[in-house]
Design a protein around this motif. Structure first.
Motif, mmCIF file in Angstrom:
data_model
loop_
_atom_site.group_PDB
_atom_site.id
_atom_site.type_symbol
_atom_site.label_atom_id
_atom_site.label_comp_id
_atom_site.label_asym_id
_atom_site.label_seq_id
_atom_site.Cartn_x
_atom_site.Cartn_y
_atom_site.Cartn_z
ATOM 1 N N VAL A 15 0.888 -1.190 0.025
ATOM 2 C CA VAL A 15 0.001 -0.198 0.006
ATOM 3 C C VAL A 15 0.843 1.032 -0.040
ATOM 4 O O VAL A 15 0.689 2.280 -0.701
ATOM 5 N N ARG A 16 1.832 1.200 0.937
ATOM 6 C CA ARG A 16 2.847 2.441 0.827
ATOM 7 C C ARG A 16 3.696 2.698 -0.325
ATOM 8 O O ARG A 16 3.739 3.681 -0.903
ATOM 9 N N MET A 17 4.295 1.421 -0.681
ATOM 10 C CA MET A 17 5.206 1.430 -1.867
ATOM 11 C C MET A 17 4.432 1.751 -3.253
ATOM 12 O O MET A 17 5.074 2.455 -4.087
ATOM 13 N N GLU A 18 3.170 1.216 -3.392
ATOM 14 C CA GLU A 18 2.616 1.105 -4.909
ATOM 15 C C GLU A 18 1.803 2.470 -4.827
ATOM 16 O O GLU A 18 1.312 2.947 -6.104
ATOM 17 N N PHE A 19 1.013 2.853 -3.801
ATOM 18 C CA PHE A 19 0.076 3.978 -3.944
ATOM 19 C C PHE A 19 0.451 5.190 -3.025
ATOM 20 O O PHE A 19 0.301 6.333 -3.606
ATOM 21 N N VAL A 20 0.449 5.141 -1.616
ATOM 22 C CA VAL A 20 0.695 6.197 -0.729
ATOM 23 C C VAL A 20 2.174 6.983 -1.334
ATOM 24 O O VAL A 20 2.068 8.261 -1.578
ATOM 25 N N ARG A 21 3.127 6.178 -1.357
ATOM 26 C CA ARG A 21 4.564 7.103 -1.635
ATOM 27 C C ARG A 21 4.377 7.602 -2.868
ATOM 28 O O ARG A 21 4.555 9.001 -3.045
ATOM 29 N N ALA A 68 -11.175 0.028 7.506
ATOM 30 C CA ALA A 68 -11.574 -0.655 6.128
ATOM 31 C C ALA A 68 -12.143 0.180 5.358
ATOM 32 O O ALA A 68 -11.867 0.212 4.118
ATOM 33 N N GLY A 69 -12.985 1.224 5.816
ATOM 34 C CA GLY A 69 -13.472 2.057 5.068
ATOM 35 C C GLY A 69 -12.546 3.149 4.448
ATOM 36 O O GLY A 69 -12.718 3.383 3.237
ATOM 37 N N ILE A 70 -11.669 3.685 4.942
ATOM 38 C CA ILE A 70 -10.730 4.527 4.424
ATOM 39 C C ILE A 70 -10.002 3.651 3.347
ATOM 40 O O ILE A 70 -9.512 4.422 2.203
ATOM 41 N N LEU A 71 -9.582 2.558 3.647
ATOM 42 C CA LEU A 71 -8.800 1.864 2.608
ATOM 43 C C LEU A 71 -9.873 1.535 1.252
ATOM 44 O O LEU A 71 -9.361 1.745 0.002
ATOM 45 N N LYS A 72 -11.054 1.313 1.311
ATOM 46 C CA LYS A 72 -11.881 1.208 0.478
ATOM 47 C C LYS A 72 -12.348 2.528 -0.441
ATOM 48 O O LYS A 72 -12.071 2.565 -1.659
ATOM 49 N N LEU A 73 -12.289 3.954 0.501
ATOM 50 C CA LEU A 73 -12.452 4.982 -0.047
ATOM 51 C C LEU A 73 -11.065 5.541 -1.041
ATOM 52 O O LEU A 73 -11.219 5.942 -2.345
ATOM 53 N N PHE A 74 -10.155 5.059 -0.440
ATOM 54 C CA PHE A 74 -8.684 5.666 -1.122
ATOM 55 C C PHE A 74 -8.684 4.508 -2.588
ATOM 56 O O PHE A 74 -8.185 4.952 -3.344
ATOM 57 N N ALA A 75 -9.102 3.223 -2.128
ATOM 58 C CA ALA A 75 -8.936 2.234 -3.549
ATOM 59 C C ALA A 75 -9.718 2.933 -4.563
ATOM 60 O O ALA A 75 -9.116 2.596 -5.837
ATOM 61 N N CYS A 76 -10.888 3.362 -4.310
ATOM 62 C CA CYS A 76 -11.657 4.037 -5.280
ATOM 63 C C CYS A 76 -11.118 5.204 -6.033
ATOM 64 O O CYS A 76 -10.898 5.257 -7.336
ATOM 65 N N LEU A 77 -10.129 6.065 -5.511
ATOM 66 C CA LEU A 77 -9.207 6.980 -5.945
ATOM 67 C C LEU A 77 -8.329 6.394 -6.537
ATOM 68 O O LEU A 77 -7.839 6.952 -7.773
ATOM 69 N N MET A 78 -7.662 5.561 -6.209
ATOM 70 C CA MET A 78 -6.294 4.837 -6.818
ATOM 71 C C MET A 78 -6.642 4.185 -8.043
ATOM 72 O O MET A 78 -5.940 4.173 -8.944
#
Length: 293
Positions: A106-112, A157-167
């Motif tokens: 999550v950090r390496m592929e999306f957040v960073r 889980a909810g913020i991961l789902k929301l962030f996944a929709c963004l990504m």
């Protein structure tokens, strides 16, 4: 609004669950989302009214139901169109809460990559973008209730789902530096936050970013959606409102301490901004606090 609020160093949520939800309504004294930035990311929903938005180097209008995303340390502001009122909802979160302590995927592929400008994501989503809109509603409801012993798990889980929709809609882009103009604006906003009690001049503020007064005023209005005088007044008024809520000091003393040179001018500007006089506002806040107890 004090300097800590200009950069919003205040904690959203707590150290163990760094995420919080906010609802901003006209009747609570909100006219606009003043230009600011914070290290957290933010999802922002227009609930009522049409607004002007400044986000990074983008400037646009947003209608009811539009969901916006503001990145980490990104200057952003929102203001209702002239003569209009607006309500907003927001979820502000530290991206670190989505990552493990180590270098997980999550950090390496999306957040960073997002933080470093290697990924570009959409700025806004219409009500027709159902998955991300639904994910926002679900997470907001969880943050409102915070019920049950497992709610921290559900919120994460909810913020991961929301962030996944963004990504899902992210695309690679060349790494870019923050613009010099945005950095200059941050410097001016911080200066106002430190010196709002003093008599500030256009010449003084323009000198902080090395611009002539005309260019400075145009740039300032573009980024904050306000004139320098309007913005300084909102900083002073936010500081005054806090003193009205938390102290029993005289209105005159509060006016002078927050940079206003007369109580009559302070009262008039406060009424225009909040909708009631300082004295009535203080009574309303006291009644609200007593009702909450």
């Amino acid at each position: 609004m004090q300097k800590t609020e200009l950069r919003e160093n205040r904690r959203h949520g707590d150290a163990f669950l760094p995420i919080e939800h906010y609802e901003m309504k006209r009747q609570d004294g909100y006219h606009a989302l003043d230009c600011h930035w914070h290290r957290e990311m933010e999802f922002f929903r227009v609930m009522r009214g049409e607004i002007q938005v400044q986000a990074g180097n983008s400037f646009f209008r947003a209608e009811p139901g539009t969901l916006l995303f503001f990145g980490s340390e990104e200057l952003h502001a929102a203001a209702p169109l002239p003569g209009k009122d607006c309500d907003y909802r927001a979820i502000v979160f530290d991206p670190e809460m989505m990552c493990s302590a180590g270098g997980d995927s999550v950090r390496m592929e999306f957040v960073r990559p997002l933080l470093q400008g290697e990924l570009a994501v959409p700025r806004r989503f219409s009500p027709k973008d159902v998955p991300i809109q639904k994910a926002f509603d679900e997470l907001y409801a969880l943050l409102e209730k915070k019920e049950g012993k497992t709610y921290p798990l559900l919120i994460k889980a909810g913020i991961l789902k929301l962030f996944a929709c963004l990504m899902e809609q992210s695309v690679p882009q060349k790494q870019t530096r923050k613009t010099e103009t945005a950095d200059r604006m941050k410097q001016v906003l911080s200066y106002i936050g430190d010196h709002y009690r003093e008599a500030l001049t256009l010449e003084e503020l323009a000198g902080q970013c090395g611009l002539c007064q005309g260019h400075f005023c145009r740039m300032f209005r573009q980024y904050t959606l306000k004139t320098p005088v309007q913005y300084i007044n909102t900083v002073r008024l936010d500081a005054a409102a806090q003193l009205l809520r938390t102290t029993d000091r005289k209105v005159l003393d509060i006016a002078l301490d927050t940079g206003f040179n007369s109580v009559s001018y302070f009262t008039g500007v406060f009424r225009d901004y909040v909708g009631v006089t300082p004295t009535v506002y203080r009574k309303q806040m006291q009644q609200k606090e007593e009702g909450g107890n």
